[in-house]
Design a protein around this motif. Structure first.
Motif, short mmCIF file in Angstrom:
data_model
loop_
_atom_site.label_atom_id
_atom_site.label_comp_id
_atom_site.label_asym_id
_atom_site.label_seq_id
_atom_site.Cartn_x
_atom_site.Cartn_y
_atom_site.Cartn_z
N UNK A 4 0.83 -1.20 0.00
CA UNK A 4 0.00 0.00 0.00
C UNK A 4 0.87 1.25 0.00
N UNK A 5 0.27 2.37 -0.35
CA UNK A 5 1.02 3.61 -0.56
C UNK A 5 1.30 4.37 0.73
N UNK A 7 1.64 8.14 2.82
CA UNK A 7 0.76 9.31 2.91
C UNK A 7 0.87 10.21 1.67
N UNK A 10 -0.72 8.65 -1.29
CA UNK A 10 -2.18 8.72 -1.22
C UNK A 10 -2.67 10.08 -1.69
N UNK A 13 -2.46 10.18 -5.34
CA UNK A 13 -3.49 9.30 -5.89
C UNK A 13 -4.85 10.02 -5.85
N UNK A 14 -5.12 10.69 -4.73
CA UNK A 14 -6.38 11.43 -4.60
C UNK A 14 -6.44 12.61 -5.56
N UNK A 17 -7.17 11.18 -8.90
CA UNK A 17 -8.56 10.70 -9.02
C UNK A 17 -9.51 11.86 -9.24
N UNK A 20 -8.84 13.35 -12.73
CA UNK A 20 -9.36 12.44 -13.76
C UNK A 20 -10.88 12.55 -13.84
N UNK A 21 -11.51 12.67 -12.68
CA UNK A 21 -12.97 12.72 -12.70
C UNK A 21 -13.47 13.94 -13.47
N UNK A 24 -12.80 13.63 -17.23
CA UNK A 24 -13.73 12.75 -17.95
C UNK A 24 -15.15 13.29 -17.93
N UNK A 25 -15.60 13.78 -16.76
CA UNK A 25 -17.01 14.15 -16.60
C UNK A 25 -17.29 15.64 -16.76
N UNK A 37 -15.99 9.96 -4.97
CA UNK A 37 -14.62 9.58 -4.63
C UNK A 37 -14.51 8.98 -3.24
N UNK A 38 -15.59 9.06 -2.46
CA UNK A 38 -15.56 8.44 -1.14
C UNK A 38 -14.63 9.15 -0.17
N UNK A 39 -14.45 10.45 -0.38
CA UNK A 39 -13.60 11.23 0.53
C UNK A 39 -14.48 12.25 1.24
#
Lengths: 393, 393
Positions: A4-5, A7, A10, A13-14, A17, A20-21, A24-25, A37-39
């Motif tokens: 796992x990554x 801190x 992370x 990565x966030x 994410x 990227x969102x 794309x959107x 994103x669940x954050x």
């Protein structure tokens, strides 16, 4: 097998994410980002602030929604300021574009392709179009890299064009040449046109949300871009997707590759034109010169469309059995052939593909048109940015 | 599009990475784990302690290394205590095994398969073999789940066997039936035998370290397990890999699927036996009954091997053009055919596959033998454990 990554990983990565969102959107409310994103809200706020400070996104109030209550702030990709250069090397022309974060083509240029057999003739022309477009980019705009789509087999590691029969290149180091011409330290990402059109239609075209698809690209040659489980299938060296050289007719015509009866010999432009008695012509206009008369009732043209369309369905059925895709997309001049011969294709699919493999497959044409190659090339270039937004700019 | 993980998710991810490493590589020193996983020594110590407390690994001193200095502690998977049940449903028999973490087959049973067309006859027999093996499992042993390999097309979501022509099943809910018989709340993972043999040879067989491979499985039928970019390619519903129904000979024999000239009709057992004038026989002994005389110089058997081997190479060349794999593995009775006809296969590959697509491809036979299906089925069952070690036990 990595663990796992950390801190810091992370956070990157966030950031990736989130970026990227919106890439794309498009413009997205903080509330939607929080959900998707669940954050939590404060993390989304901090990430957005970091990305905004780097000039990658901006925040603002949404357009009038008509709903009561305080609206959630909207995060927008900085499409006009953050961009990639995208190139397409084709049989008859060279194209270049400036593509904004979010996938919009902001500017474009086009030149005839010099018909010599070396990439060294093409690279300065491609770079020249960039220099011209650069003048029109807004002050402070950020270029995140460059990507190229080429009609040929590309070595993934370094962007060497191993072989392009239709443009006559053999072992041409296009990636290196273009990097030198652009005077950029960053590698120029190079990919096959069918692979990159598949990527473009997957990210922002007809196959949006569809994780198992085959994009067929046809001109004089035939190739495929394949996405399985949401990931591009390009093989060990990057040369996968050469479906045009799947032999479907062992007693068929000799193919330029040295084999015989390759699918390309039955469904490429030359096959259609030969069947219609128009041997010697080529290109999309020539294909339309068969397809259009067929639609108007010309018997010889109709017979040619039926025969070649039948072979088109034949190979599609094979690929459906091998891949169980959710969608098959017909691009390049195969688009015109498919639209004229959909009945033959569907009939072969029904008689040759296993019911379980074909039951959910949708046959479609591209929605991004000629832009697919450029948008896919830009997506390749954006990959680095999206993997690590603050490091890449 | 998920964002980075929370602290708790990172810990689970790290636990999974460590457990997966010793599951794949066997006993590993703390020093090597620290290097490979990119975590510091204290984190490795804490993760190991957590996994040891759950009974999944044990720590100890390594075997004598002959080197000076204090040796690094070694982390071992608890292979004897932590296991999955693995099943294989084949034409003539049912097999069950207890497979330990780390991939060792600890115990096994076998029964003839009742030749009825319903899975309801097989499920109690499979469960019965489990009950028998269960008596011999050490006290306190931990079963982490069950997986099944079946010669047929399997719906990924729920383990329904859509179609198995060779055993005569249509829409048989094998996963559900077996879960009920086992009295286990956890889903039983079901997969196609070629897919799972590919997985097994990828994780711990001839294709270890090889991320782009095609495993061909032959008996009466022919199918493939495909791994691209390190991931299984199974398609939209799970039915991909039906390479046996790629049509290679449009003027060929009718196939049981309703089409004509499928690859299976040219390279399946029946094709070899028919070509050798031994129509009506079947199974591996019958195949050896052609291959062995050919090796001894029997002209008719040699001609049959050459003809069918030629078609074997024909289809392999097509797949090499489509996938650009690093390895093609010949399993089931295709192993015997390949060993007898390697020259024909290589010749077709050289004449039909594009140089860039075939240049690094290695042709191999499986090293896990008949265990591949069971080991692959166990890998499916272990997936849940490795994704979240402390939650799954």
């Amino acid at each position: 097998m990595r663990a796992g990554p950390s801190q810091d990983e992370i956070r990157r990565q966030n950031l990736g994410a989130l970026l990227r969102y919106v890439h794309v959107h498009g413009a997205t409310s903080r509330a939607e980002l929080t959900n998707t994103l669940g954050l939590n809200r404060s993390t989304i706020g901090a990430l957005t602030a970091d990305l905004a400070a780097a000039g990658l996104v901006s925040e603002g109030t949404p357009k009038e929604t008509g709903r009561a209550g305080r609206p959630s702030l909207v995060v927008r990709p900085e499409s006009a300021r953050v961009f990639a250069y995208a190139f397409s090397v084709e049989v008859d022309r060279l194209r270049a574009a400036r593509v904004g974060l979010g996938g919009e083509v902001l500017d474009r240029r086009e030149l005839p392709r010099p018909h010599g057999p070396v990439a060294g003739e093409a690279a300065p022309l491609l770079a020249g179009m960039v220099k011209d477009m650069h003048q029109y980019a807004p002050p402070g705009a950020i270029c995140v890299g460059a990507g190229v789509a080429v009609v040929g087999m590309v070595r993934r590691d370094d962007g060497l064009v191993r072989l392009s029969p239709t443009i006559g290149w053999v072992d041409e180091p296009l990636g290196e040449l273009l990097r030198a011409e652009l005077g950029d330290e960053r590698p120029v990402a190079v990919g096959n046109v069918a692979d990159l059109a598949a990527l473009a239609e997957h990210v922002r075209g007809v196959a949006f949300g569809c994780d198992n698809l085959i994009y067929l690209h046809g001109d004089a040659g035939v190739g495929a871009g394949i996405i399985a489980g949401g990931r591009r299938v390009t093989g060990h060296g990057g040369y996968g997707g050469e479906v045009g050289h799947m032999v479907v007719n062992p007693g068929g015509q000799p193919c330029g590759c040295g084999s015989r009866g390759c699918w390309e010999t039955e469904i490429g432009e030359h096959a259609l034109l030969r069947a219609a008695g128009r041997d010697g012509y080529e290109g999309q206009d020539a294909v339309l010169g068969v397809v259009d008369p067929a639609a108007r009732g010309d018997a010889k043209a109709q017979a040619a469309v039926r025969q070649v369309g039948d072979w088109l369905g034949f190979g599609v059925a094979n690929l459906v059995n091998i891949f169980n895709p959710e969608m098959v997309i017909f691009g390049g001049t195969l688009r015109d052939l498919y639209l004229a011969a959909a009945a033959q294709v569907r009939s072969r699919l029904n008689s040759m593909a296993l019911p379980a493999c074909r039951e959910h497959v949708r046959l479609r044409t591209p929605v991004l048109g000629e832009d697919a190659a450029l948008i896919g090339a830009a997506e390749l270039a954006f990959e680095r940015l999206l993997a690590d937004p603050l490091d890449a700019t």
